[in-house]
Design a protein around this motif. Sequence first.
Motif, PDB file in Angstrom:
ATOM      1  N   GLU A  86     -34.585 -23.561  36.796  1.00 61.07           N
ATOM      2  CA  GLU A  86     -34.876 -22.353  36.029  1.00 61.07           C
ATOM      3  C   GLU A  86     -34.838 -21.116  36.918  1.00 61.07           C
ATOM      4  O   GLU A  86     -34.327 -20.054  36.523  1.00 61.07           O
TER       5      GLU A  86
ATOM      6  N   ASN B  89     -31.255 -20.509  37.682  1.00 65.98           N
ATOM      7  CA  ASN B  89     -30.611 -20.003  36.470  1.00 65.98           C
ATOM      8  C   ASN B  89     -31.004 -18.550  36.212  1.00 65.98           C
ATOM      9  O   ASN B  89     -30.163 -17.699  35.843  1.00 65.98           O
ATOM     10  N   ARG B  90     -32.271 -18.230  36.455  1.00 64.77           N
ATOM     11  CA  ARG B  90     -32.729 -16.857  36.249  1.00 64.77           C
ATOM     12  C   ARG B  90     -32.039 -15.914  37.234  1.00 64.77           C
ATOM     13  O   ARG B  90     -31.603 -14.807  36.879  1.00 64.77           O
TER      14      ARG B  90
ATOM     15  N   ARG C 279     -28.499 -15.507  36.193  1.00 70.00           N
ATOM     16  CA  ARG C 279     -28.419 -14.617  35.037  1.00 70.00           C
ATOM     17  C   ARG C 279     -28.588 -13.148  35.459  1.00 70.00           C
ATOM     18  O   ARG C 279     -27.921 -12.243  34.934  1.00 70.00           O
TER      19      ARG C 279
ATOM     20  N   ARG D  19     -36.677 -29.091  37.440  1.00 65.55           N
ATOM     21  CA  ARG D  19     -36.453 -28.186  36.308  1.00 65.55           C
ATOM     22  C   ARG D  19     -36.892 -26.766  36.642  1.00 65.55           C
ATOM     23  O   ARG D  19     -36.204 -25.781  36.322  1.00 65.55           O
ATOM     24  N   LEU D  20     -38.055 -26.666  37.308  1.00 66.02           N
ATOM     25  CA  LEU D  20     -38.530 -25.334  37.693  1.00 66.02           C
ATOM     26  C   LEU D  20     -37.558 -24.662  38.669  1.00 66.02           C
ATOM     27  O   LEU D  20     -37.239 -23.468  38.546  1.00 66.02           O
TER      28      LEU D  20
END
Length: 376
Positions: free
Chosen positions: A311, A314-315, A318, A307-308
């Motif tokens: 993230e 994903n960051r 983004r 998950r980290l």
Amino acid sequence: MADSESTSEFESETVDDPIQNLSNEKLYELLQNILTENEKLTMENEMFEKFLRRVEPNALGGGAGLLGSSTASQASQQEAAPTRGVRKRSRSKGSASERTLRLTAEQKCDIAQREIEELREELKRMEGDCEKIIDKKLAMIEETQVRAIEIKKFEHEFHRDVIVGGVSKRTGKVECEKFERHHRDLIGKRHALINKLVLKNQALKVSLRKLKSQLRQKEEMGDVLSKVDFDQLKIENSQYMDKIDEKNQELLKLKLMAGRTLQVLNQHKKKLAFLNKELDRIKADIQQRNDLLRRVDAEATIAEEERLKAEVINRRLREQLSDYKVPEVLEYVNCMADLYELQKKERIWDRKVDIAKMAVDRHQRIWKQIAKESQK
């Protein structure tokens, strides 16, 4: 004339006979009384024969002859009843012989009293024999019950120590060491019991010798003992018998209590074995759940790490999406035109390559033909 005299004599006899004047009911009642009297006489004769057989076995023939003669005299008396007037003299002789052979009432009572005493003694002997047999049977029953309890106890201990407690958790089979240990313990208990019984037997032998010596002394002093001493001994004997009865009752109660306690103990042991099995099952279930929990924790840790990472990606995406700039339309048109031009050139070069391959194939065939001709 003689016929008339005989007829008159017969008529006088029938008139004198009282049986002819009785009715059928009276005759039946008289017959029943005679049969009852005969039964009494038969029982009396059997008693006299038994007494005579016991007192003087050699004189049984004479006694039987006497009894037979008395019976014969009674029969002759009954036969002489219809001709009572003719045989009065012979009947008087028979009654005289009966008077000489009959026993007096005192003698009959004496014989009956002796027979009663003999029967009482025989009953006492039979009662003593029956009591001995009953005591033996009770002892056998008690021994059988004790052996049954011991067998149940041995079975329970064997099941507890060997069949249940001796099973290896690794192999699932009975371990030989525990089986041997159980038998060694059992043999040790048997030896201890044998030693205990030997000591008890020796103590009983010593007490038996003491009692025999005391009994011998009492027998030697029996002439010196007075009636008061015998009464005192009887009182002490009755007291000891009462105490023995009380102890026997207490022993019986204790045996019953021990039997009930053993039953309750077996029930609790069965319940304990069931609870131990349930405990083992619960422990295994807890172990499985702990293993599952550890696996879930490990998977949760891995999922958290993923998950980290997701993230972070994903960051970054983004950020890239926020920094992305759309190109101009003319630039896009030029790029598409260049793409079409390049695709056209690619098709042209593909045709050239195919033509070159065809030429190479043709030249190879020609070369092979030339090589074959040169070899010829």
